[in-house]
Motif scaffolding. Structure first.
Motif: not given
Length: 426
Positions: A375-401
């Motif tokens: 409503f007021s467009k006021n930002t109370f808090d913001k955090l950057f580049e936190v909680c790093h994680f990694k995605i890995f592909n498995s046999d669930k990945r379609p051939y076109y990926w």
């Protein structure tokens, strides 16, 4: 190759709030120590420069005991989160500000591009600013004139070169500023993240020019960027800064890996003392991956965000971005009070965002998180580049990926909200 720049025990301290020590007696004590050759007694205090913490100290160390060397022809990358001290270090190296302790030794001229319009006078034309910058670097008018056409052509500002710089866009100013800094033959070129203001074509041209300077002409470049691809493609060596301290120095690939994996934690607690300060803030963030930091392609991913509301918020909004390993946002999710009620009164609220069957290419990811009043467009808090994680592909990945293809999102997201009554959060 000979060492062209040496930083020895560089530290920079700033006072939070008012300038001075706060009392006349302390100011006189500092003055007396300076004229008698004694160490400043107030350098013994000061908090670590961490934007995610609270301090009761009056001083903060933006940099603390930085040591490194750069050889002629090297391209040094300087990596770190926002607030790590990168720009402060470049300002010290460029003689814009002086270190509180330590010394910098350099050989030759230094040209700096630290922010849009550095060293430009808005009332002067682009052509006049080229001559003024060259004179500041110690070049003769004849030397500048011999490079003038090349500078103007590289900048792409031919049409506006006789127009006052104050009428330039930020992108045009950066183009001209970089062209001047790169072509007036400095022994050391210092470039901050400012190149990000330019378009993709100019960024590519600028990086190519810096490569030519280092490999072809044997000049030294110091380069700060959050774009890890640019750092890897350009820099032969890199350092990593964290909270004002140098935490890694070595080959660029190793430095980037260290930076991306530093504090690679799936949950973070922030600002535990802010309740006393009567503010709305983000208490904690947690990423629930399928395998302890590694998340399998096409598996559900949930993100838990705990916020604290000091009072009722008219239209609270919480959002997060998922960033790829180049810190580019590729997914943005948002929850508003109009969708699910929260922020109705004082207390902690847990917001859980569940992405069903998350489909992202393999690689490293992290979060930006925001808490605001829509409503007021006021930002109370913001955090950057936190909680790093990694995605890995498995046999669930379609051939076109195929690995390396364009990023892709085909996800179904649901939000859940609950108010926390647990005494641990009170």
């Amino acid at each position: 190759m000979s060492v062209i720049l040496r930083a020895k025990s560089i530290s920079k301290q700033y006072r939070l709030g008012k300038v001075g020590t706060g009392t006349l007696g302390d100011d006189l004590k500092r003055f007396w120590c300076s004229i008698t050759g004694k160490e400043d007694p107030f350098l013994n205090v000061g908090a670590v420069n961490n934007r995610n913490s609270i301090t009761n100290e009056d001083y903060v160390w933006a940099l603390r005991d930085i040591n490194f060397e750069v050889k002629q022809g090297e391209v040094l990358g300087i990596i770190g989160n926002n607030g790590a001290g990168k720009s402060t270090l470049l300002k010290i190296l460029s003689r814009v500000t002086s270190p509180t302790t330590g010394s910098i030794k350099t050989k030759g001229r230094i040209a700096s591009l630290l922010e849009v319009g550095t060293g430009f006078h808005g009332e002067l034309t682009g052509r006049e600013n080229i001559f003024m910058n060259g004179a500041v670097l110690g070049m003769t008018r004849a030397e500048i004139k011999s490079k003038l056409d090349e500078i103007i052509a590289f900048s792409g500002c031919e049409m506006y070169i006789d127009t006052p710089v104050k009428r330039y866009s930020s992108g045009m100013t950066v183009r001209l500023g970089f062209a001047v800094a790169a072509h007036l033959e400095p022994e050391i070129l210092v470039v901050d993240e400012v190149l990000a203001v330019g378009d993709a074509e100019f960024q590519k041209k600028a990086i190519g020019k810096m490569q030519d300077l280092s490999t072809g002409e044997g000049r030294t470049v110091l380069f700060v960027s959050h774009n890890m691809s640019s750092i890897k493609g350009l820099c032969t060596k890199s350092i990593v800064l964290e909270s004002g301290k140098l935490v890694f120095e070595g080959k660029t690939d190793n430095a980037v890996d260290f930076y991306l994996n530093k504090n690679k934690t799936l949950s973070r607690d922030f600002f535990v003392d802010k309740v006393k300060r009567k503010q709305n803030y983000i208490k904690s963030i947690k990423v629930n991956t399928s395998k302890n930091g590694f998340h399998e392609f096409n598996e559900d991913l949930s993100i838990e965000i705990i916020i604290y509301c000091f009072n009722k918020i008219k239209e609270p909004a919480v959002s997060y971005q998922i960033l790829n390993n180049e810190n580019i946002p590729i997914i943005h999710e948002l929850i508003l009070k109009s969708e699910l009620a929260f922020g109705e009164g004082k207390g902690f609220y847990k917001l859980t965002s569940k992405i069903n069957n998350l489909k992202l290419y393999e690689g490293d990811y992290s979060l930006n998180v925001y808490f605001a009043d829509n409503f007021s467009k006021n930002t109370f808090d913001k955090l950057f580049e936190v909680c790093h994680f990694k995605i890995f592909n498995s046999d669930k990945r379609p051939y076109y990926w195929q690995k390396g293809s364009a990023l892709y999102k085909e996800n179904d997201t649901k939000w859940f909200i609950s108010k926390i009554t647990d005494e641990r959060f009170a």
